[in-house]
Design a protein around this motif. Structure first.
Motif, short mmCIF file in Angstrom:
data_model
loop_
_atom_site.label_atom_id
_atom_site.label_comp_id
_atom_site.label_asym_id
_atom_site.label_seq_id
_atom_site.Cartn_x
_atom_site.Cartn_y
_atom_site.Cartn_z
N SER A 154 44.70 46.30 31.13
CA SER A 154 44.62 45.59 32.42
C SER A 154 43.37 45.62 33.31
O SER A 154 43.40 45.15 34.30
CB SER A 154 46.00 46.12 33.35
OG SER A 154 45.48 47.43 33.72
N ASN A 155 42.39 46.42 32.56
CA ASN A 155 41.10 46.63 33.36
C ASN A 155 41.21 47.39 34.76
O ASN A 155 40.89 47.13 35.76
CB ASN A 155 40.48 45.29 33.73
CG ASN A 155 38.89 45.27 33.46
OD1 ASN A 155 38.35 44.60 32.78
ND2 ASN A 155 38.18 46.64 33.66
N GLU A 156 42.19 48.45 34.77
CA GLU A 156 42.52 49.21 36.04
C GLU A 156 41.94 50.58 35.69
O GLU A 156 42.07 51.38 36.66
CB GLU A 156 43.78 49.35 36.32
CG GLU A 156 44.54 47.78 36.72
CD GLU A 156 45.91 48.12 37.00
OE1 GLU A 156 46.26 48.07 38.27
OE2 GLU A 156 46.56 47.62 36.13
N THR A 157 41.55 50.89 34.66
CA THR A 157 41.00 52.34 34.34
C THR A 157 39.44 52.66 34.43
O THR A 157 38.80 53.59 34.09
CB THR A 157 41.36 52.69 33.00
OG1 THR A 157 40.58 52.01 31.94
CG2 THR A 157 42.91 52.33 32.49
N ASP A 182 46.88 40.04 43.89
CA ASP A 182 45.77 40.26 42.72
C ASP A 182 46.35 40.54 41.30
O ASP A 182 47.19 41.28 41.12
CB ASP A 182 44.87 41.44 43.24
CG ASP A 182 43.93 41.03 44.40
OD1 ASP A 182 43.78 39.87 44.78
OD2 ASP A 182 43.47 41.96 44.93
N MET A 183 45.71 39.74 40.74
CA MET A 183 46.36 39.43 39.35
C MET A 183 45.46 40.49 38.21
O MET A 183 44.10 40.43 38.29
CB MET A 183 46.73 38.35 38.81
CG MET A 183 47.63 37.38 39.70
SD MET A 183 49.26 38.19 39.77
CE MET A 183 49.85 37.87 38.27
N SER A 184 45.92 40.92 37.23
CA SER A 184 44.96 41.43 35.92
C SER A 184 44.30 40.37 35.18
O SER A 184 45.08 39.38 34.92
CB SER A 184 45.85 42.33 35.05
OG SER A 184 45.26 42.78 34.09
N PRO A 185 43.16 40.57 34.76
CA PRO A 185 42.51 39.90 33.68
C PRO A 185 42.61 40.32 32.47
O PRO A 185 42.26 39.63 31.64
CB PRO A 185 40.93 40.12 34.18
CG PRO A 185 40.96 41.42 34.85
CD PRO A 185 42.20 41.72 35.43
N GLY A 186 43.62 41.20 32.20
CA GLY A 186 43.76 41.96 30.95
C GLY A 186 42.67 42.74 30.45
O GLY A 186 41.67 43.06 31.34
N GLY A 187 42.98 43.43 29.59
CA GLY A 187 41.87 44.42 28.99
C GLY A 187 41.73 44.40 27.46
O GLY A 187 42.59 44.08 26.95
N SER A 188 40.56 45.23 27.27
CA SER A 188 39.77 45.97 28.03
C SER A 188 38.65 45.21 28.31
O SER A 188 38.04 45.49 29.49
CB SER A 188 39.05 47.19 27.12
OG SER A 188 38.56 46.52 26.09
N SER A 189 38.48 43.90 27.88
CA SER A 189 37.59 43.10 28.19
C SER A 189 37.80 42.25 29.34
O SER A 189 37.52 40.85 29.33
CB SER A 189 36.94 42.18 27.13
OG SER A 189 36.87 42.75 25.84
N GLY A 190 38.32 42.74 30.48
CA GLY A 190 38.51 41.87 31.44
C GLY A 190 37.48 41.37 32.51
O GLY A 190 37.54 40.33 32.91
#
Length: 494
Positions: free
Chosen positions: A132-135, A154-162
């Motif tokens: 989620s690109n929150e870490t 605010d939405m997540s851009p996905g991860g890890s390559s957010g």
């Protein structure tokens, strides 16, 4: 002049080569866009001078009539997992904050040699651990997409390559590098409505890429179109004697080989991917994807991947095990952070440095990895997981006896609000349920945007190919792209 930031890799490269605009004009436009988009937090470090210097070199070559290279005049974002000489490389961690390598990763050097420039180092989940690109130690990346209907969540851009996915979707970079260990190119691509391909394991060198799980990590391109991914992958890939896992194979002409005609091809639909909890709109887009590929001339066949349900738990044993080994090198002795309490000995320094330098998710995976590798548990967990990995690979090999490529959803849901799954690691890990099997088997796989859901958020479809058949994956992706006609883009709020 056309707004240069709306152009992708191919249009920029061809426009610069044809004299429609200069590489410097392109670099200046994207540098300005990056500066305006600070609210996304997509970049950890910006390098406008690098982009301008590469642009000037391209313009000078054009003036002399020299070849500009596959990426001539194209400024890109570089995921901050790739070592860049003299430019901070952190893997989004505190423990590597301030580290400036004295060397260049093979992939980034290949791109610079092909004429690309660097806009900056892109944010990511710390050490590529997250969905989620929150870490990231440097704060979460925010997706440029928001739900329709006026919601400002605010939405997540996905991860890890957010950071990579957000930058490309927001039109502040025409393309970016990503790395995929268990879906970290494909899942963020699906969340943000862009394309991303993980090539066959070994296609792109891992030398100079901060390691997460060495038997899984693979670099790949993220861009707005299939064509742009093909161009960039050609520039990135190639044999590297410095990487023992690098494939000693010529790089195919993927761009020249692109074709949306799938006559004579068989596309497999794995019955095990129809899982409980998958969003109905995702399943609907999957059905639509079958029709698009059928319209392109392909025959749709059912296939079975019976060990799919074991792939995710096996991955979350293998990947943390390798991570716990790889991250042992960060000890405060040679480089990066050093936390040395008064009167502390060597062991105390190790403990203090790693406690301060690693985030919670990284610590969690190190603990899991150390546990499954420990005496008494190695055979019960790690050895069993490796056996499952072999079975997953065998499933794909048998399925490819019946088909040329496999179509599946990329993710079980669309993007979710930041913070929604932060306290539930299992829910977060399930984001990779459709992506992990191809990673365990080392297969090429790509996410292509298909449609938007009822909230106006992108949904992606995934194509998985045979080993070394990136061309087949790209062609199936192109067939979907040409029929989906995905033109949605986020409304600018940043």
């Amino acid at each position: 002049m056309t707004d240069l930031t709306n152009l992708g890799v191919k249009d920029i490269r061809d426009g610069v080569a044809g004299g429609e605009f200069t590489a410097r004009e392109v670099a200046e436009a994207f540098n300005a866009a990056v500066a305006e988009a600070a609210a996304l937090n997509a970049f950890i470090v910006t390098t406008p001078d690098h982009a301008l210097a590469a642009a000037d070199a391209t313009d000078a070559k054009r003036a002399k009539g020299e070849d500009l290279g596959k990426m001539g005049g194209v400024p890109i974002g570089m995921k901050d997992l790739f070592a860049t000489k003299g430019v901070q490389t952190t893997a989004a961690s505190h423990i590597l904050e301030g580290f400036k390598p004295e060397y260049e990763s093979t992939v980034s050097q290949n791109l610079w040699d092909a004429g690309a420039g660097m806009l900056g180092k892109l944010n990511l989940d710390q050490f590529a651990m997250g969905s989620s690109n929150e870490t990231s130690y440097f704060g979460n990346v925010t997706s440029p997409w928001r739900r329709s209907g006026g919601a400002n969540t605010d939405m997540s851009p996905g991860g890890s390559s957010g950071g990579s996915s957000a930058a490309v979707a927001a039109r502040i970079a025409p393309a970016a590098t990503g790395t995929d260990t268990g879906g970290s190119i494909r899942q963020p691509a699906a969340f943000t409505g862009i394309c991303g391909i993980k090539p066959t394991y070994g296609r792109c060198s891992r030398w100079g890429v901060v390691a997460f799980a060495s038997s899984l990590d693979q670099a790949g391109p993220m861009a707005r179109t299939v064509e742009d991914c093909a161009i960039m992958l050609e520039a990135m890939a190639g044999f590297d004697p410095k990487d023992a896992t690098s494939l000693k194979m010529d790089v195919p002409a993927w761009e020249a080989g692109l074709s949306a005609d799938l006559k004579g091809k068989k596309i497999g639909i794995p019955r095990e991917y129809r899982m409980d909890g998958t969003d109905e709109e995702i399943l609907k887009s999957w059905e639509q994807g079958k029709e698009w590929l059928r319209d392109a001339g392909a025959e749709i066949v059912d296939v079975s991947l019976p060990h799919t349900k074991y792939a995710l738990p096996a991955y979350y044993i293998v990947a943390p095990a390798e991570a716990s080994s790889n991250l042992a090198r960060y000890d405060g002795v040679r480089y990066g952070l050093r936390d040395l309490p008064d009167g502390a000995g060597l062991q105390d320094m190790y403990a203090a440095t790693r406690a301060a330098g690693f985030g919670d998710e990284v610590k969690r995976r190190i603990l899991i990895g150390t546990y499954v590798l420990s005496a008494g548990f190695y055979d019960a967990y790690y050895t069993q997981a490796q056996k499952v990995r072999t079975l997953v690979s065998r499933d794909f090999a048998q399925a490819f006896g019946q088909c040329d490529a496999i179509l599946a959803p990329t993710t079980p849901t669309a993007s979710f609000p930041l913070g929604e799954n932060q306290d539930d690691p299992l829910a977060m890990y399930l984001n990779d349920v459709f992506a992990v099997p191809a990673s365990l088997a080392g297969l090429p796989a790509m996410s292509v945007p298909a449609t938007v859901n009822s909230d106006g958020l992108p949904l992606g479809l995934q194509i998985v190919g045979k080993p070394f058949d990136e061309q087949g994956v790209l062609n199936a992706g192109l067939a979907i792209q040409s029929r989906a006609n995905f033109t949605a883009k986020p409304e600018k709020w940043w």
